[in-house]
Design an enzyme around this catalytic site. Structure first.
Site, PDB file in Angstrom:
ATOM      1  N   HIS A  50      32.039  60.883 -22.101  1.00 28.16           N
ATOM      2  CA  HIS A  50      33.421  60.473 -22.304  1.00 28.16           C
ATOM      3  C   HIS A  50      34.120  60.346 -20.960  1.00 28.16           C
ATOM      4  CE1 HIS A  50      34.298  64.650 -21.517  1.00 28.16           C
ATOM      5  NE2 HIS A  50      33.722  65.054 -22.636  1.00 28.16           N
TER       6      HIS A  50
HETATM    7  P1  TYD Z   1      33.505  68.111 -26.478  1.00 30.01           P
HETATM    8  O1  TYD Z   1      34.566  67.323 -25.807  1.00 30.01           O
HETATM    9  O2  TYD Z   1      32.686  67.408 -27.517  1.00 30.01           O
HETATM   10  O3  TYD Z   1      32.523  68.747 -25.406  1.00 30.01           O
HETATM   11  P2  TYD Z   1      31.699  68.001 -24.232  1.00 30.01           P
HETATM   12  O4  TYD Z   1      32.729  67.437 -23.308  1.00 30.01           O
HETATM   13  O5  TYD Z   1      30.911  69.046 -23.550  1.00 30.01           O
HETATM   14  O6  TYD Z   1      30.847  66.954 -24.867  1.00 30.01           O
HETATM   15  O7  TYD Z   1      34.188  69.390 -27.120  1.00 30.01           O
HETATM   16  C1  TYD Z   1      33.513  70.197 -28.075  1.00 30.01           C
HETATM   17  C2  TYD Z   1      34.557  70.886 -28.966  1.00 30.01           C
HETATM   18  O8  TYD Z   1      35.375  71.771 -28.198  1.00 30.01           O
HETATM   19  C3  TYD Z   1      35.492  69.911 -29.649  1.00 30.01           C
HETATM   20  O9  TYD Z   1      35.680  70.372 -30.989  1.00 30.01           O
HETATM   21  C4  TYD Z   1      36.791  70.028 -28.907  1.00 30.01           C
HETATM   22  C5  TYD Z   1      36.750  71.440 -28.359  1.00 30.01           C
HETATM   23  N1  TYD Z   1      37.416  71.561 -27.061  1.00 30.01           N
HETATM   24  C6  TYD Z   1      38.630  72.208 -26.981  1.00 30.01           C
HETATM   25  O10 TYD Z   1      39.182  72.688 -27.994  1.00 30.01           O
HETATM   26  N2  TYD Z   1      39.242  72.330 -25.774  1.00 30.01           N
HETATM   27  C7  TYD Z   1      38.692  71.817 -24.642  1.00 30.01           C
HETATM   28  O11 TYD Z   1      39.265  71.954 -23.537  1.00 30.01           O
HETATM   29  C8  TYD Z   1      37.433  71.128 -24.731  1.00 30.01           C
HETATM   30  C9  TYD Z   1      36.764  70.542 -23.519  1.00 30.01           C
HETATM   31  C10 TYD Z   1      36.829  71.025 -25.973  1.00 30.01           C
END
Ligand code: TYD
Length: 134
Positions: A50
């Protein structure tokens, strides 16, 4: 506009061991609003995939190692984070992919912006399109 860069942190080591101190607007080039960490990552997992319209990050592997692929809208760069005294700064509108996590990897992430799912771009074509409009 800022660009992706590695940051080497000062290591305060003595006979007791090692310590790294990080402060906003000093070693970390922004006001820190959010901290999260990623660990126990499944084998062969790719995380991230992303870009963020508003969040900047400093990514630090405080244990183990990981590869990070960054696309800045024009080109791809690949970094290895494998020591606690090195961070990777990524400006907003950077496409990020983290992979090759070692089983002991603990990836600490600092950001200038509180979590807001709406500022995430999860489609690469959309990211390239928005990058060109900047
Ligand atoms: P996600 O963005 O999919 O993780 P990555 O960037 O490692 O692929 O986030 C996973 C889960 O965690 C999603 O349900 C959102 C939550 N999350 C938060 O609540 N706060 C945050 O700061 C982040 C990065 C994720």
């Amino acid at each position: 506009m800022q660009s992706t860069k590695e940051i080497n942190f000062d290591l305060h080591g003595d006979m007791r061991g090692k310590l790294i101190a990080l402060e906003a607007n000093n070693q970390i080039p922004f006001e820190i609003k959010r901290i999260f960490y990623i660990y126990d990552t499944a084998d062969n997992c790719i995380r991230g995939c992303h870009a963020n319209r508003k969040s900047e990050f400093v990514i630090i592997s405080v244990s183990g190692s990981v590869s990070v692929k960054i696309h800045d809208g024009k080109e791809t760069s690949i970094f290895t984070l494998d020591k606690p005294d090195k961070g990777l700064y990524t400006p907003k509108m950077s496409w990020k992919e983290m992979y090759n996590f070692s089983s002991d990897c603990v990836l600490l992430v600092l950001s200038n912006y509180s979590y807001d799912a709406n500022e995430y771009i999860r489609n690469f074509d959309e990211f390239i399109k928005e990058s060109r409009e900047l």
